[in-house]
Design a protein around this motif. Structure first.
Motif, PDB file in Angstrom:
ATOM      1  N   UNK A 166       5.961   1.031 -13.275  1.00 21.73           N
ATOM      2  CA  UNK A 166       5.886   0.950 -11.823  1.00 21.73           C
ATOM      3  C   UNK A 166       4.773  -0.018 -11.431  1.00 21.73           C
ATOM      4  N   UNK A 167       4.998  -0.766 -10.360  1.00 23.26           N
ATOM      5  CA  UNK A 167       4.067  -1.823  -9.968  1.00 23.26           C
ATOM      6  C   UNK A 167       2.865  -1.312  -9.168  1.00 23.26           C
ATOM      7  N   UNK A 168       3.084  -0.355  -8.330  1.00 21.88           N
ATOM      8  CA  UNK A 168       2.044   0.083  -7.397  1.00 21.88           C
ATOM      9  C   UNK A 168       1.943   1.610  -7.386  1.00 21.88           C
ATOM     10  N   UNK A 169       0.721   2.078  -7.145  1.00 26.31           N
ATOM     11  CA  UNK A 169       0.443   3.515  -7.150  1.00 26.31           C
ATOM     12  C   UNK A 169      -0.411   3.887  -5.945  1.00 26.31           C
ATOM     13  N   UNK A 181       0.835  -1.187   0.000  1.00 23.07           N
ATOM     14  CA  UNK A 181       0.000   0.000   0.000  1.00 23.07           C
ATOM     15  C   UNK A 181       0.870   1.236   0.000  1.00 23.07           C
ATOM     16  N   UNK A 182       0.445   2.259  -0.746  1.00 20.97           N
ATOM     17  CA  UNK A 182       1.098   3.562  -0.783  1.00 20.97           C
ATOM     18  C   UNK A 182       0.056   4.620  -0.459  1.00 20.97           C
ATOM     19  N   UNK A 195       4.684   6.173  -6.566  1.00 14.90           N
ATOM     20  CA  UNK A 195       4.665   4.856  -7.189  1.00 14.90           C
ATOM     21  C   UNK A 195       5.918   4.096  -6.788  1.00 14.90           C
ATOM     22  N   UNK A 196       5.829   2.767  -6.850  1.00 17.62           N
ATOM     23  CA  UNK A 196       6.945   1.929  -6.423  1.00 17.62           C
ATOM     24  C   UNK A 196       7.166   0.771  -7.375  1.00 17.62           C
ATOM     25  N   UNK A 245      11.741  -2.400  -2.265  1.00 14.84           N
ATOM     26  CA  UNK A 245      11.316  -1.321  -3.177  1.00 14.84           C
ATOM     27  C   UNK A 245      12.587  -0.775  -3.814  1.00 14.84           C
ATOM     28  N   UNK A 246      12.828  -1.122  -5.068  1.00 19.46           N
ATOM     29  CA  UNK A 246      14.093  -0.752  -5.690  1.00 19.46           C
ATOM     30  C   UNK A 246      14.060   0.624  -6.324  1.00 19.46           C
TER      31      UNK A 246
END
Length: 124
Positions: free
Chosen positions: A111-114, A3-4, A95-96, A30-31
């Protein structure tokens, strides 16, 4: 579950400052993390990214005014925005990239997640 969650948006006058935060949870790695923005009627724009080694990249429109940083102990990404202009008005999202390493940390990568975004409004 990753989660972000962004916070820190608001309304400021031209020349003012804001600091956005993005709290990350549920991640093992998280790179690469980044900030993006989208103004009404415009496409989403990459603002800044930061790699796991601390390397950073900025859009030309914010260089010298915005600073991206992260506190790994707090699992939080930041965007310090100074000398804000009306054209910075937008919804800002973080984003991550969900990987232990990536050699490609740029705004044009996938990016995978927002996060859900936070509104920033700059008045003249």
């Amino acid at each position: 579950q990753v989660r972000l969650v962004e916070s820190g948006g608001g309304s400021v006058q031209s020349g003012g400052s804001l600091k956005l935060s993005c709290a990350a949870s549920g991640y093992t790695y998280r790179s690469c993390m980044g900030w993006f923005r989208q103004a009404p009627g415009k496409e989403r724009e990459g603002v800044a990214v930061i790699g796991s080694d601390g390397s950073t990249r900025y859009a030309d429109s914010v260089k010298g005014r915005f600073t991206i940083s992260q506190d790994n102990a707090k699992n939080t990404l930041y965007l310090q925005m100074n000398s804000l202009k009306p054209e910075d008005t937008a919804i800002y999202s973080c984003a991550a990239v969900r990987a232990w390493y990536t050699s490609i940390c740029r705004t044009d990568r996938t990016f995978d997640d927002w996060g859900q975004g936070t509104q920033v409004t700059v008045s003249s």
